[in-house]
Scaffold this active site. Structure first.
Site, PDB file in Angstrom:
ATOM      1  N   GLY A  15       0.839  -1.208   0.000  1.00 49.04           N
ATOM      2  CA  GLY A  15       0.000   0.000   0.000  1.00 49.04           C
ATOM      3  C   GLY A  15       0.866   1.248   0.000  1.00 49.04           C
ATOM      4  CB  ALA A  26      15.986  10.626   1.166  1.00 49.79           C
ATOM      5  NE  ARG A  76      -1.207  -4.915  -0.908  1.00 50.35           N
ATOM      6  CZ  ARG A  76      -2.009  -3.857  -0.790  1.00 50.35           C
ATOM      7  NH1 ARG A  76      -2.913  -3.602  -1.718  1.00 50.35           N
ATOM      8  NH2 ARG A  76      -1.925  -3.065   0.253  1.00 50.35           N
ATOM      9  CG  ASP A 107       5.756  -6.473   8.899  1.00 43.85           C
ATOM     10  OD1 ASP A 107       6.889  -6.003   9.091  1.00 43.85           O
ATOM     11  OD2 ASP A 107       4.921  -6.650   9.806  1.00 43.85           O
ATOM     12  CB  SER A 109       7.556  -4.581   0.940  1.00 43.23           C
ATOM     13  OG  SER A 109       6.270  -4.235   0.477  1.00 43.23           O
ATOM     14  CB  THR A 129       2.854   0.650   6.128  1.00 48.32           C
ATOM     15  OG1 THR A 129       1.480   0.412   6.480  1.00 48.32           O
ATOM     16  CG2 THR A 129       3.715   0.314   7.322  1.00 48.32           C
ATOM     17  CG  ASP A 131      -1.945  -0.300   8.058  1.00 51.06           C
ATOM     18  OD1 ASP A 131      -2.760   0.620   7.922  1.00 51.06           O
ATOM     19  OD2 ASP A 131      -2.004  -1.366   7.422  1.00 51.06           O
ATOM     20  CG  ASP A 133       1.271  -2.873  10.130  1.00 49.19           C
ATOM     21  OD1 ASP A 133       2.117  -2.169   9.545  1.00 49.19           O
ATOM     22  OD2 ASP A 133       0.541  -3.672   9.536  1.00 49.19           O
ATOM     23  NE  ARG A 166     -28.708  11.546  11.675  1.00 51.02           N
ATOM     24  CZ  ARG A 166     -28.778  12.144  10.491  1.00 51.02           C
ATOM     25  NH1 ARG A 166     -27.681  12.651   9.942  1.00 51.02           N
ATOM     26  NH2 ARG A 166     -29.929  12.235   9.863  1.00 51.02           N
ATOM     27  NE  ARG A 175      -7.003  -5.700   4.006  1.00 51.34           N
ATOM     28  CZ  ARG A 175      -6.463  -5.595   2.798  1.00 51.34           C
ATOM     29  NH1 ARG A 175      -5.454  -6.355   2.464  1.00 51.34           N
ATOM     30  NH2 ARG A 175      -6.930  -4.722   1.924  1.00 51.34           N
ATOM     31  N   GLY A 189     -11.549  12.201  20.495  1.00 54.28           N
ATOM     32  CA  GLY A 189     -12.397  12.035  21.686  1.00 54.28           C
ATOM     33  C   GLY A 189     -13.555  11.082  21.456  1.00 54.28           C
ATOM     34  CE  LYS A 218     -19.782  11.713  26.439  1.00 54.40           C
ATOM     35  NZ  LYS A 218     -18.473  11.934  25.853  1.00 54.40           N
ATOM     36  NE  ARG A 257      -3.101   3.033   0.391  1.00 54.93           N
ATOM     37  CZ  ARG A 257      -3.516   1.819   0.001  1.00 54.93           C
ATOM     38  NH1 ARG A 257      -3.749   0.895   0.879  1.00 54.93           N
ATOM     39  NH2 ARG A 257      -3.667   1.533  -1.266  1.00 54.93           N
TER      40      ARG A 257
HETATM   41  P1  ADP Z   1       3.175  -4.459   2.722  1.00 57.31           P
HETATM   42  O1  ADP Z   1       4.567  -4.405   2.224  1.00 57.31           O
HETATM   43  O2  ADP Z   1       2.549  -3.092   2.828  1.00 57.31           O
HETATM   44  O3  ADP Z   1       3.051  -5.284   3.972  1.00 57.31           O
HETATM   45  P2  ADP Z   1       2.009  -6.661   1.202  1.00 57.31           P
HETATM   46  O4  ADP Z   1       1.910  -7.573   2.351  1.00 57.31           O
HETATM   47  O5  ADP Z   1       0.860  -6.569   0.248  1.00 57.31           O
HETATM   48  O6  ADP Z   1       2.278  -5.148   1.595  1.00 57.31           O
HETATM   49  O7  ADP Z   1       3.324  -7.093   0.402  1.00 57.31           O
HETATM   50  C1  ADP Z   1       3.731  -6.389  -0.753  1.00 57.31           C
HETATM   51  C2  ADP Z   1       4.368  -7.367  -1.712  1.00 57.31           C
HETATM   52  O8  ADP Z   1       5.548  -7.921  -1.141  1.00 57.31           O
HETATM   53  C3  ADP Z   1       3.528  -8.581  -2.101  1.00 57.31           C
HETATM   54  O9  ADP Z   1       2.586  -8.329  -3.097  1.00 57.31           O
HETATM   55  C4  ADP Z   1       4.598  -9.528  -2.607  1.00 57.31           C
HETATM   56  O10 ADP Z   1       4.997  -9.209  -3.911  1.00 57.31           O
HETATM   57  C5  ADP Z   1       5.758  -9.228  -1.648  1.00 57.31           C
HETATM   58  N1  ADP Z   1       5.744 -10.212  -0.569  1.00 57.31           N
HETATM   59  C6  ADP Z   1       4.901 -10.299   0.481  1.00 57.31           C
HETATM   60  N2  ADP Z   1       5.165 -11.383   1.228  1.00 57.31           N
HETATM   61  C7  ADP Z   1       6.184 -12.034   0.625  1.00 57.31           C
HETATM   62  C8  ADP Z   1       6.905 -13.237   0.900  1.00 57.31           C
HETATM   63  N3  ADP Z   1       6.618 -13.985   1.946  1.00 57.31           N
HETATM   64  N4  ADP Z   1       7.910 -13.559   0.073  1.00 57.31           N
HETATM   65  C9  ADP Z   1       8.206 -12.794  -0.995  1.00 57.31           C
HETATM   66  N5  ADP Z   1       7.559 -11.665  -1.310  1.00 57.31           N
HETATM   67  C10 ADP Z   1       6.568 -11.275  -0.525  1.00 57.31           C
HETATM   68  O1  F6P Z   2      -1.431   0.273   3.392  1.00 52.87           O
HETATM   69  C1  F6P Z   2      -2.047  -0.458   4.373  1.00 52.87           C
HETATM   70  C2  F6P Z   2      -3.508  -0.476   4.106  1.00 52.87           C
HETATM   71  O2  F6P Z   2      -3.896   0.833   3.876  1.00 52.87           O
HETATM   72  C3  F6P Z   2      -4.366  -1.085   5.172  1.00 52.87           C
HETATM   73  O3  F6P Z   2      -4.654  -0.265   6.251  1.00 52.87           O
HETATM   74  C4  F6P Z   2      -5.582  -1.433   4.394  1.00 52.87           C
HETATM   75  O4  F6P Z   2      -6.274  -2.422   5.048  1.00 52.87           O
HETATM   76  C5  F6P Z   2      -5.025  -1.878   3.091  1.00 52.87           C
HETATM   77  O5  F6P Z   2      -3.814  -1.200   2.946  1.00 52.87           O
HETATM   78  C6  F6P Z   2      -5.925  -1.632   1.945  1.00 52.87           C
HETATM   79  O6  F6P Z   2      -5.275  -1.916   0.770  1.00 52.87           O
HETATM   80  P1  F6P Z   2      -5.887  -1.851  -0.676  1.00 52.87           P
HETATM   81  O7  F6P Z   2      -7.271  -1.380  -0.600  1.00 52.87           O
HETATM   82  O8  F6P Z   2      -4.995  -0.944  -1.423  1.00 52.87           O
HETATM   83  O9  F6P Z   2      -5.780  -3.245  -1.169  1.00 52.87           O
END
Ligand code: ADP
Ligand code: F6P
Length: 324
Positions: A15, A26, A76, A107, A109, A129, A131, A133, A166, A175, A189, A218, A257
């Site tokens: 994403g 950079a 992706r 993660d 990527s 990202t 998120d 996360d 409301r 996600r 808040g 409220k 985003r």
């Molecule tokens: P993010 O990087 O935001 O967590 P994704 O989980 O969608 O997003 O991963 C982005 C891309 O990274 C995936 O579409 C895939 O090409 C690659 N990727 C994800 N997991 C793996 C994996 N276990 N091994 C190799 N490539 C991966």
């Molecule tokens: O980039 C992370 C994120 O925005 C999550 O918060 C969301 O769930 C997901 O990507 C949505 O991804 P897309 O709609 O682009 O598949």
């Protein structure tokens, strides 16, 4: 080792996040200042496998620090999850003389980056990202812009919610992670926040809480719901039926985003992008840039991916105690 790096590649994956452009800028400018060549790989790992590779220079990243999205586009790519796809990707890097690669993403990527490192391409991950996360780092590029965008939108919904007395359910992104919902919960808040890490699915408790706050006088009831829980429309219908309070659901969606990155995102992106190039120059590989306890640091990707992150209990309790 370091002398061997001559050309680095940069890609954005997963994403998109505001600040990715600042990170690309950079990477490109730091690399050029250190005498390296830079190639931009379009559309993440998908573009790598399709050999969508372009030369980049100082000018290619002019006028982008303030722009949301990513000039390299993102994707992706299922094929890259396979061993054959990863091998092909490493071969394409070698064919194009790319001996170092900066992967800006989340993660998922980084897992791709880890595979390329094991196949002999020096690879560094930069956390991008909205998120927040990624366990190894206190900050991920894009989070600040995203929460500010969501916060402003929620303020507006609150105005109309109060006027009409409301309940409003506002679904924010995340996600698998509730950080955007938690931060907006505090900043806006909100009376309730539903986080994937915390919510036990007890709708009755939520309904009882809405009835209680109504009794206390409220004028609105704001529920921030993370995308990972979803079902906001159904929940709104149920609340309206059970409480008699008119309820509307709003899904903020992808507007969170986009947009010009905040100062914070531009600065973290700039420093992290530069740091990634410095690591490559030092001959490092299979590492991810992180920000922890006030310092920019780096971890081995394997170690970073093994780390776990949870919602901070204290912060969560504060959000609950203030929602009175
Ligand atoms: P993010 O990087 O935001 O967590 P994704 O989980 O969608 O997003 O991963 C982005 C891309 O990274 C995936 O579409 C895939 O090409 C690659 N990727 C994800 N997991 C793996 C994996 N276990 N091994 C190799 N490539 C991966
Ligand atoms: O980039 C992370 C994120 O925005 C999550 O918060 C969301 O769930 C997901 O990507 C949505 O991804 P897309 O709609 O682009 O598949």
């Amino acid at each position: 080792m370091s002398e061997q790096i001559r050309t680095i590649g940069v890609l954005t994956s997963g994403g998109d996040a505001p600040g990715m452009n600042a990170a690309i800028r950079a990477v490109v400018r730091t690399a050029i200042s250190k005498g390296l060549k830079v190639k931009g790989i379009m559309r993440g790992y998908a573009g790598l496998l399709n050999e969508e590779i372009v030369d980049m220079d100082t000018k290619s990243v002019a006028d982008i620090i303030q722009r949301g999205g990513t000039i390299l586009y993102t994707a992706r790519c299922e094929e890259f999850r396979t061993a054959e796809g990863q091998k092909k990707g490493a071969e394409i890097c070698k064919k194009h003389g790319i001996d170092g690669l900066v992967v800006i993403g989340g993660d998922g990527s980084f897992q791709g980056a880890q595979k390329l490192s094991h196949l002999g391409i020096n690879t560094i991950g930069v956390p991008g990202t909205i998120d927040l996360d990624i366990a190894c780092t206190d900050y991920t590029i894009g989070f600040d812009t995203a929460v500010n965008t969501a916060m402003e939108a929620i303020d507006k919904i609150r105005d109309t919610s109060t006027s009409h007395e409301r309940c409003s359910i506002i679904e924010v992104m995340g996600r698998n992670a509730g950080y955007i919902a938690l931060w907006c919960g505090i900043a806006n808040g909100a009376e309730d926040i539903l986080l994937p890490e915390k919510y036990d699915g007890d709708e009755q408790r939520l309904i009882n809480h809405i009835k209680e706050t109504r009794k206390k006088g409220k004028k609105h009831h704001i529920v921030i719901n993370a995308e990972g829980i979803g079902k906001s429309q159904e929940l709104a219908a149920k609340i309206e039926k059970e409480t008699g309070m008119e309820t509307r659901a709003t899904i903020l969606g992808h507007l969170q985003r986009g947009g010009s990155p905040t100062c914070k995102d531009r600065v973290y992106a700039s420093v992290m992008g530069a740091y990634a190039v410095d690591l490559l120059k030092e001959g490092k590989s299979n590492r991810v840039v992180a920000y922890s306890n006030g310092k920019y640091i780096d971890y081995e990707i394997d170690e970073a991916l093994a780390m776990k992150k949870d919602i901070d209990e204290y912060q969560f309790n504060v959000s609950r105690n203030l929602a009175r």
